[in-house]
Write a protein that holds these residues in place. Structure first.
Motif, PDB file in Angstrom:
ATOM      1  N   PRO A  62      -2.308 -12.559   7.119  1.00  0.00           N
ATOM      2  CA  PRO A  62      -0.897 -12.429   7.481  1.00  0.00           C
ATOM      3  C   PRO A  62       0.028 -12.139   6.303  1.00  0.00           C
ATOM      4  O   PRO A  62       1.041 -11.452   6.475  1.00  0.00           O
ATOM      5  N   ALA A  63      -0.304 -12.619   5.118  1.00  0.00           N
ATOM      6  CA  ALA A  63       0.564 -12.413   3.959  1.00  0.00           C
ATOM      7  C   ALA A  63       0.672 -10.943   3.587  1.00  0.00           C
ATOM      8  O   ALA A  63       1.640 -10.535   2.945  1.00  0.00           O
ATOM      9  N   LEU A  64      -0.313 -10.144   3.988  1.00  0.00           N
ATOM     10  CA  LEU A  64      -0.304  -8.717   3.654  1.00  0.00           C
ATOM     11  C   LEU A  64       0.156  -7.848   4.820  1.00  0.00           C
ATOM     12  O   LEU A  64       0.122  -6.620   4.723  1.00  0.00           O
ATOM     13  N   CYS A  65       0.584  -8.471   5.898  1.00  0.00           N
ATOM     14  CA  CYS A  65       0.958  -7.715   7.100  1.00  0.00           C
ATOM     15  C   CYS A  65       2.446  -7.392   7.127  1.00  0.00           C
ATOM     16  O   CYS A  65       3.292  -8.296   7.027  1.00  0.00           O
ATOM     17  N   ASP A  66       2.761  -6.107   7.275  1.00  0.00           N
ATOM     18  CA  ASP A  66       4.139  -5.695   7.569  1.00  0.00           C
ATOM     19  C   ASP A  66       4.410  -5.786   9.068  1.00  0.00           C
ATOM     20  O   ASP A  66       5.558  -5.858   9.493  1.00  0.00           O
ATOM     21  N   PHE A  67       3.351  -5.732   9.865  1.00  0.00           N
ATOM     22  CA  PHE A  67       3.474  -5.893  11.307  1.00  0.00           C
ATOM     23  C   PHE A  67       2.183  -6.529  11.813  1.00  0.00           C
ATOM     24  O   PHE A  67       1.147  -6.483  11.146  1.00  0.00           O
ATOM     25  N   THR A  68       2.258  -7.159  12.966  1.00  0.00           N
ATOM     26  CA  THR A  68       1.075  -7.753  13.580  1.00  0.00           C
ATOM     27  C   THR A  68       0.821  -7.075  14.915  1.00  0.00           C
ATOM     28  O   THR A  68       1.731  -6.481  15.510  1.00  0.00           O
ATOM     29  N   LEU A  69      -0.408  -7.159  15.393  1.00  0.00           N
ATOM     30  CA  LEU A  69      -0.794  -6.569  16.669  1.00  0.00           C
ATOM     31  C   LEU A  69      -0.848  -7.671  17.720  1.00  0.00           C
ATOM     32  O   LEU A  69      -1.623  -8.622  17.586  1.00  0.00           O
ATOM     33  N   PRO A  70      -0.038  -7.567  18.772  1.00  0.00           N
ATOM     34  CA  PRO A  70       0.014  -8.638  19.762  1.00  0.00           C
ATOM     35  C   PRO A  70      -1.139  -8.559  20.748  1.00  0.00           C
ATOM     36  O   PRO A  70      -1.840  -7.549  20.852  1.00  0.00           O
ATOM     37  N   ALA A  71      -1.331  -9.639  21.487  1.00  0.00           N
ATOM     38  CA  ALA A  71      -2.154  -9.579  22.688  1.00  0.00           C
ATOM     39  C   ALA A  71      -1.319  -8.867  23.754  1.00  0.00           C
ATOM     40  O   ALA A  71      -0.107  -9.075  23.844  1.00  0.00           O
ATOM     41  N   ILE A  72      -1.951  -8.027  24.555  1.00  0.00           N
ATOM     42  CA  ILE A  72      -1.208  -7.129  25.444  1.00  0.00           C
ATOM     43  C   ILE A  72      -1.617  -7.343  26.897  1.00  0.00           C
ATOM     44  O   ILE A  72      -2.811  -7.355  27.226  1.00  0.00           O
ATOM     45  N   VAL A  73      -0.615  -7.504  27.749  1.00  0.00           N
ATOM     46  CA  VAL A  73      -0.811  -7.452  29.192  1.00  0.00           C
ATOM     47  C   VAL A  73      -0.343  -6.072  29.634  1.00  0.00           C
ATOM     48  O   VAL A  73       0.824  -5.727  29.489  1.00  0.00           O
ATOM     49  N   ASP A  74      -1.254  -5.264  30.155  1.00  0.00           N
ATOM     50  CA  ASP A  74      -0.972  -3.861  30.459  1.00  0.00           C
ATOM     51  C   ASP A  74      -0.843  -3.667  31.965  1.00  0.00           C
ATOM     52  O   ASP A  74      -1.826  -3.763  32.704  1.00  0.00           O
ATOM     53  N   ARG A  75       0.390  -3.406  32.393  1.00  0.00           N
ATOM     54  CA  ARG A  75       0.673  -3.001  33.772  1.00  0.00           C
ATOM     55  C   ARG A  75       1.464  -1.696  33.692  1.00  0.00           C
ATOM     56  O   ARG A  75       2.574  -1.598  34.164  1.00  0.00           O
ATOM     57  N   ASP A  76       0.855  -0.716  33.086  1.00  0.00           N
ATOM     58  CA  ASP A  76       1.507   0.545  32.761  1.00  0.00           C
ATOM     59  C   ASP A  76       2.429   1.022  33.897  1.00  0.00           C
ATOM     60  O   ASP A  76       2.013   1.081  35.043  1.00  0.00           O
ATOM     61  N   PRO A  77       3.712   1.308  33.581  1.00  0.00           N
ATOM     62  CA  PRO A  77       4.335   1.383  32.267  1.00  0.00           C
ATOM     63  C   PRO A  77       4.902   0.058  31.736  1.00  0.00           C
ATOM     64  O   PRO A  77       5.573   0.048  30.711  1.00  0.00           O
TER      65      PRO A  77
ATOM     66  N   ASP B 173      -8.866  -6.152   3.737  1.00  0.00           N
ATOM     67  CA  ASP B 173      -9.081  -5.990   2.306  1.00  0.00           C
ATOM     68  C   ASP B 173      -7.766  -5.925   1.537  1.00  0.00           C
ATOM     69  O   ASP B 173      -6.908  -5.082   1.811  1.00  0.00           O
ATOM     70  N   GLU B 174      -7.627  -6.817   0.558  1.00  0.00           N
ATOM     71  CA  GLU B 174      -6.367  -6.936  -0.180  1.00  0.00           C
ATOM     72  C   GLU B 174      -6.078  -5.697  -1.021  1.00  0.00           C
ATOM     73  O   GLU B 174      -4.930  -5.233  -1.077  1.00  0.00           O
ATOM     74  N   ALA B 175      -7.090  -5.138  -1.650  1.00  0.00           N
ATOM     75  CA  ALA B 175      -6.872  -3.964  -2.500  1.00  0.00           C
ATOM     76  C   ALA B 175      -6.429  -2.760  -1.676  1.00  0.00           C
ATOM     77  O   ALA B 175      -5.494  -2.035  -2.046  1.00  0.00           O
ATOM     78  N   THR B 176      -7.092  -2.545  -0.541  1.00  0.00           N
ATOM     79  CA  THR B 176      -6.721  -1.419   0.323  1.00  0.00           C
ATOM     80  C   THR B 176      -5.297  -1.588   0.842  1.00  0.00           C
ATOM     81  O   THR B 176      -4.496  -0.653   0.818  1.00  0.00           O
ATOM     82  N   ALA B 177      -4.995  -2.783   1.329  1.00  0.00           N
ATOM     83  CA  ALA B 177      -3.646  -3.036   1.829  1.00  0.00           C
ATOM     84  C   ALA B 177      -2.609  -2.828   0.729  1.00  0.00           C
ATOM     85  O   ALA B 177      -1.538  -2.255   0.968  1.00  0.00           O
ATOM     86  N   GLY B 178      -2.910  -3.251  -0.487  1.00  0.00           N
ATOM     87  CA  GLY B 178      -1.970  -3.093  -1.597  1.00  0.00           C
ATOM     88  C   GLY B 178      -1.710  -1.636  -1.921  1.00  0.00           C
ATOM     89  O   GLY B 178      -0.557  -1.247  -2.174  1.00  0.00           O
ATOM     90  N   ARG B 179      -2.764  -0.816  -1.928  1.00  0.00           N
ATOM     91  CA  ARG B 179      -2.586   0.613  -2.218  1.00  0.00           C
ATOM     92  C   ARG B 179      -1.710   1.278  -1.159  1.00  0.00           C
ATOM     93  O   ARG B 179      -0.820   2.078  -1.483  1.00  0.00           O
ATOM     94  N   LEU B 180      -1.957   0.945   0.074  1.00  0.00           N
ATOM     95  CA  LEU B 180      -1.196   1.570   1.160  1.00  0.00           C
ATOM     96  C   LEU B 180       0.270   1.122   1.143  1.00  0.00           C
ATOM     97  O   LEU B 180       1.175   1.933   1.319  1.00  0.00           O
TER      98      LEU B 180
ATOM     99  N   ALA C   7      -0.259 -16.432  13.296  1.00  0.00           N
ATOM    100  CA  ALA C   7      -0.620 -17.850  13.217  1.00  0.00           C
ATOM    101  C   ALA C   7      -1.893 -18.172  13.989  1.00  0.00           C
ATOM    102  O   ALA C   7      -2.726 -18.963  13.531  1.00  0.00           O
ATOM    103  N   SER C   8      -2.055 -17.561  15.184  1.00  0.00           N
ATOM    104  CA  SER C   8      -3.247 -17.868  15.984  1.00  0.00           C
ATOM    105  C   SER C   8      -3.484 -16.768  17.003  1.00  0.00           C
ATOM    106  O   SER C   8      -2.820 -16.719  18.042  1.00  0.00           O
ATOM    107  N   ALA C   9      -4.458 -15.906  16.712  1.00  0.00           N
ATOM    108  CA  ALA C   9      -4.839 -14.878  17.681  1.00  0.00           C
ATOM    109  C   ALA C   9      -5.422 -15.513  18.938  1.00  0.00           C
ATOM    110  O   ALA C   9      -5.263 -14.990  20.047  1.00  0.00           O
ATOM    111  N   GLY C  10      -6.088 -16.656  18.776  1.00  0.00           N
ATOM    112  CA  GLY C  10      -6.662 -17.338  19.932  1.00  0.00           C
ATOM    113  C   GLY C  10      -5.602 -17.802  20.916  1.00  0.00           C
ATOM    114  O   GLY C  10      -5.785 -17.711  22.133  1.00  0.00           O
TER     115      GLY C  10
END
Length: 251
Positions: A75-90, A55-62, A100-103
């Motif tokens: 993407p134009a409203l993102c200060d950061f993006t969430l990556p796809a993650i390979v988890d082999r903790d740690p 939501d553009e309004a919510t993102a703008g307020r924050l 550009a493409s979550a897929g």
């Protein structure tokens, strides 16, 4: 590089999550895995927010409050993006496309999931637990780095692609490290770093000292370790420095 990849420690920290539905639940699960404390939009402590419906309004307020925002599918409203993650903790491997493409990020994650062994995290933990022994075994930083590089290289005793690499750490600690000078000549096919062979890329990542002609581009030199010494020269050195040395030239 369009973004600076970072890993945020969110354990116990407030993170705003807005929106409803499947997208919001997916983000909630991700934040809970990271130990975040999920709060609503008006929380005064949080400096990070995920707007799951974009939501553009919510993102703008924050953003106006100085909160760093991820707005799903916007993407134009993102200060950061969430990556796809390979988890082999740690060990965590993050794959991002800058929105550009979550897929595409997902497809790459699935490929890496199939390649990377389940014991990769155990190897990281074994190396962490052995830090004191590693420093005692190789007090000199250069010797220590060479020993680590030799152990972790393809086919090495603690090659991270081996399922039993963690169990081999004690045997690796008993091994030796080559301290002699070694010069490898690399005649580059082109100034394009994409034309580097896998072997050349590996050597750049391991080299202690890089001698190079003046016309070797920075985009190739940037593939080397940040702490490797670089020397511009007209020809390969007659007496190279100690450790693994490279001579790079075009053609």
């Amino acid at each position: 590089m369009h973004s600076l990849p970072v890993f945020l420690r969110l354990e116990g920290r407030a993170v705003i999550l807005t929106g409803n539905g499947d997208a919001a639940e997916a983000k909630r699960r991700l934040l809970e895995r990271a130990g975040a404390r999920i709060v609503c939009e008006d929380d005064p402590e949080s400096r990070i927010a995920i707007v799951s419906d974009g939501d553009e309004a919510t993102a703008g307020r924050l953003r106006a409050r100085g909160v760093l925002v991820n707005a799903t599918d916007n993407p134009a409203l993102c200060d950061f993006t969430l990556p796809a993650i390979v988890d082999r903790d740690p060990v965590l491997i993050a794959i991002g496309t800058g929105g550009a493409s979550a897929g595409l990020a997902k497809a790459l994650r699935q490929r890496l999931e199939a390649i990377l062994p389940a014991g990769l995290g155990a190897l990281a933990q074994a190396l962490f637990a052995g830090r004191a022994a590693i420093r005692a075994r190789w007090p000199d930083a250069s010797d220590r780095r060479r020993a680590i590089d030799a152990g972790l290289r393809p086919g090495g005793i603690i090659d991270p692609m081996k399922d039993d690499a963690a169990g081999a750490v004690p045997a690796w600690l008993e091994g030796t490290v080559d301290r002699e000078s070694r010069l490898v000549v690399i005649r580059l096919a082109s100034p394009d770093p994409d034309d580097l062979t896998l072997r050349w890329a590996r050597l750049l990542g391991e080299a202690d000292h890089i001698y190079h002609a003046a016309d070797v581009p920075a985009t190739i030199l940037d593939r080397a370790r940040a702490d490797a010494t670089r020397t511009v020269a007209d020809a390969p050195p007659a007496l190279p420095a100690k450790g693994l040395c490279l001579w790079l030239c075009l053609g």
